[in-house]
Design a protein around this motif. Structure first.
Motif, PDB file in Angstrom:
ATOM      1  N   GLY A 265       0.833  -1.210   0.000  1.00 20.38           N
ATOM      2  CA  GLY A 265       0.000   0.000   0.000  1.00 20.38           C
ATOM      3  C   GLY A 265       0.861   1.250   0.000  1.00 20.38           C
ATOM      4  O   GLY A 265       0.498   2.266   0.592  1.00 20.38           O
TER       5      GLY A 265
ATOM      6  N   GLY B  34       1.812   4.557   3.749  1.00 21.30           N
ATOM      7  CA  GLY B  34       2.744   3.645   3.074  1.00 21.30           C
ATOM      8  C   GLY B  34       3.797   4.408   2.278  1.00 21.30           C
ATOM      9  O   GLY B  34       4.986   4.062   2.307  1.00 21.30           O
TER      10      GLY B  34
ATOM     11  N   ASP C 152      -2.365  -7.478  -5.492  1.00 20.77           N
ATOM     12  CA  ASP C 152      -3.414  -7.436  -4.479  1.00 20.77           C
ATOM     13  C   ASP C 152      -2.914  -8.314  -3.334  1.00 20.77           C
ATOM     14  O   ASP C 152      -2.723  -9.518  -3.505  1.00 20.77           O
ATOM     15  CB  ASP C 152      -4.712  -7.998  -5.076  1.00 20.77           C
ATOM     16  CG  ASP C 152      -5.842  -8.074  -4.062  1.00 20.77           C
ATOM     17  OD1 ASP C 152      -5.582  -7.938  -2.844  1.00 20.77           O
ATOM     18  OD2 ASP C 152      -6.990  -8.297  -4.495  1.00 20.77           O
ATOM     19  N   VAL C 153      -2.680  -7.712  -2.167  1.00 17.47           N
ATOM     20  CA  VAL C 153      -2.061  -8.471  -1.078  1.00 17.47           C
ATOM     21  C   VAL C 153      -2.950  -9.614  -0.569  1.00 17.47           C
ATOM     22  O   VAL C 153      -2.462 -10.493   0.143  1.00 17.47           O
ATOM     23  CB  VAL C 153      -1.640  -7.564   0.105  1.00 17.47           C
ATOM     24  CG1 VAL C 153      -0.563  -6.576  -0.317  1.00 17.47           C
ATOM     25  CG2 VAL C 153      -2.842  -6.846   0.723  1.00 17.47           C
TER      26      VAL C 153
ATOM     27  N   LEU D 103       0.596  -2.599  10.424  1.00 18.73           N
ATOM     28  CA  LEU D 103      -0.191  -1.407  10.748  1.00 18.73           C
ATOM     29  C   LEU D 103      -1.505  -1.833  11.372  1.00 18.73           C
ATOM     30  O   LEU D 103      -2.401  -2.341  10.686  1.00 18.73           O
ATOM     31  CB  LEU D 103      -0.431  -0.575   9.485  1.00 18.73           C
ATOM     32  CG  LEU D 103       0.569   0.554   9.211  1.00 18.73           C
ATOM     33  CD1 LEU D 103       0.448   1.674  10.250  1.00 18.73           C
ATOM     34  CD2 LEU D 103       2.001   0.051   9.194  1.00 18.73           C
TER      35      LEU D 103
ATOM     36  N   LYS E 100      -8.013  -5.016  12.858  1.00 21.60           N
ATOM     37  CA  LYS E 100      -6.854  -4.348  13.466  1.00 21.60           C
ATOM     38  C   LYS E 100      -6.493  -4.959  14.820  1.00 21.60           C
ATOM     39  O   LYS E 100      -5.315  -4.975  15.199  1.00 21.60           O
ATOM     40  CB  LYS E 100      -7.120  -2.840  13.589  1.00 21.60           C
ATOM     41  CG  LYS E 100      -7.188  -2.115  12.246  1.00 21.60           C
ATOM     42  CD  LYS E 100      -5.966  -2.386  11.379  1.00 21.60           C
ATOM     43  CE  LYS E 100      -5.776  -1.391  10.256  1.00 21.60           C
ATOM     44  NZ  LYS E 100      -4.644  -1.739   9.370  1.00 21.60           N
TER      45      LYS E 100
ATOM     46  N   MET F 288      -7.592   8.100   3.498  1.00 24.14           N
ATOM     47  CA  MET F 288      -8.500   7.248   4.278  1.00 24.14           C
ATOM     48  C   MET F 288      -9.324   8.084   5.250  1.00 24.14           C
ATOM     49  O   MET F 288     -10.536   7.903   5.369  1.00 24.14           O
ATOM     50  CB  MET F 288      -7.706   6.167   5.030  1.00 24.14           C
ATOM     51  CG  MET F 288      -8.576   5.162   5.741  1.00 24.14           C
ATOM     52  SD  MET F 288      -7.630   3.839   6.534  1.00 24.14           S
ATOM     53  CE  MET F 288      -7.365   2.714   5.161  1.00 24.14           C
ATOM     54  N   THR F 289      -8.672   9.037   5.948  1.00 21.99           N
ATOM     55  CA  THR F 289      -9.424   9.883   6.878  1.00 21.99           C
ATOM     56  C   THR F 289     -10.285  10.888   6.108  1.00 21.99           C
ATOM     57  O   THR F 289     -11.365  11.269   6.566  1.00 21.99           O
ATOM     58  CB  THR F 289      -8.479  10.583   7.886  1.00 21.99           C
ATOM     59  OG1 THR F 289      -7.251  10.929   7.236  1.00 21.99           O
ATOM     60  CG2 THR F 289      -8.172   9.687   9.069  1.00 21.99           C
TER      61      THR F 289
END
Ligand code: NAP
Length: 253
Positions: free
Chosen positions: A13, A19, A63-64, A140, A158, A191-192
């Motif tokens: 990412g 990242g 794509d992980v 992360l 997470k 993202m935020t």
């Protein structure tokens, strides 16, 4: 270590946000850096920035959450830069919704990128680290691991990454490999910005409201996370393992 005597770091990412900040910092620290993102072309800015600073960098599209793509990307990195010694599992997505509105796909996508992605990447990279008898895995996590309204999928992933991290630390320590997690609070990224848009608040006002709740009275930047990743990836951090470091401008409870 690569033929040039450099450690090789892989950042997933890495096209933007945290990242990209971590990748640039590890490059400035003297590591050769492989940047993975969904589209190889999206990694160009990060790779160019590292090269402009005099570093070595390589872009890989993967794509992980896809086992075959992860395997191919890690082998391409090993061939191009040398065997990975540092892995930063950073790729992430959000699919926020209250539980009663959350779809199966929202759940599976978030679990796939964060948990399955970290599993596949760690498994593919650890064999290179074991051969080198040295490695650093940095995952992360997030302050959302402690629970966050609208994020049942994300907070579960997470929190799961914290257990995953501790287990890797236990299993891989004997090979000179450490595993730690960074749990950021509010960091200014797309993202935020996406979260602000979802709740219908202008991003600047969203940041100001967040800063007012944070003890150091500011929001975080990707460089705040990159600084901690740099420490955890360093030679001197070999006795720090299985830890979760909250980087949130204050304590969380
Ligand atoms: P971001 O700006 O949205 O960047 C995430 C990156 O991951 C994007 O480049 C994205 O690619 C890539 N990605 C998504 N799915 C992928 C996949 N399946 N395979 C490969 N790459 C993929 O996010 P960020 O804010 O920098 O967040 C980075 C990490 O920190 C995430 O794990 C996030 O959960 C965590 N975190 C962030 C915050 C925060 O406040 N920002 C707080 C706590 C934790 P595309 O552009 O193609 O989608």
């Amino acid at each position: 270590m690569s033929e040039q005597g450099q450690r090789v770091a892989v950042v997933t990412g890495g096209a933007r946000g945290i990242g990209a900040g971590v990748a640039r910092r590890l490059g400035a620290d003297g590591m050769a850096v492989a940047v993975i993102d969904l589209k190889e072309g999206d990694c160009a800015a990060t790779v160019e920035a590292i090269r402009a600073d005099g570093g070595r960098a390589f872009a890989a599209g993967a794509d992980v959450s896809d086992s075959a793509q992860v395997g191919a990307a890690v082998e391409a990195i090993a061939a191009e830069l040398g065997p990975p010694a540092v892995l930063v599992n950073n790729a992430g997505v959000i699919r926020d919704n209250l539980l009663f509105k959350m779809t199966d796909d929202d759940w599976d996508t978030v679990m796939g990128v964060h948990l399955r992605g970290a599993f596949l990447m760690s498994k593919a990279c650890q064999k290179h680290m074991v051969e080198q008898k040295w490695g650093r895995i940095i995952n992360l996590s997030s302050s959302s691991a402690l629970g966050n309204r609208g994020q049942a999928n994300y907070s579960a992933a997470k929190a799961g990454l914290q257990g995953f991290t501790k287990t890797l630390a236990i299993e891989l320590g004997q090979f000179g490999i450490t595993a730690n997690a960074i749990a950021p609070g509010f960091i200014v990224t797309d993202m935020t910005a996406q979260t602000a848009a979802r709740v219908g608040v202008e991003f600047e006002a969203f940041q100001q409201a967040a800063a007012a709740r944070i003890p150091v009275r500011r929001v975080g930047q990707p460089a705040d996370i990159a600084h901690v990743a740099s420490f955890l990836a360093s030679e001197g951090a070999g006795f720090v393992s299985g830890q979760v470091i909250y980087v949130a401008g204050g304590p969380l409870c």
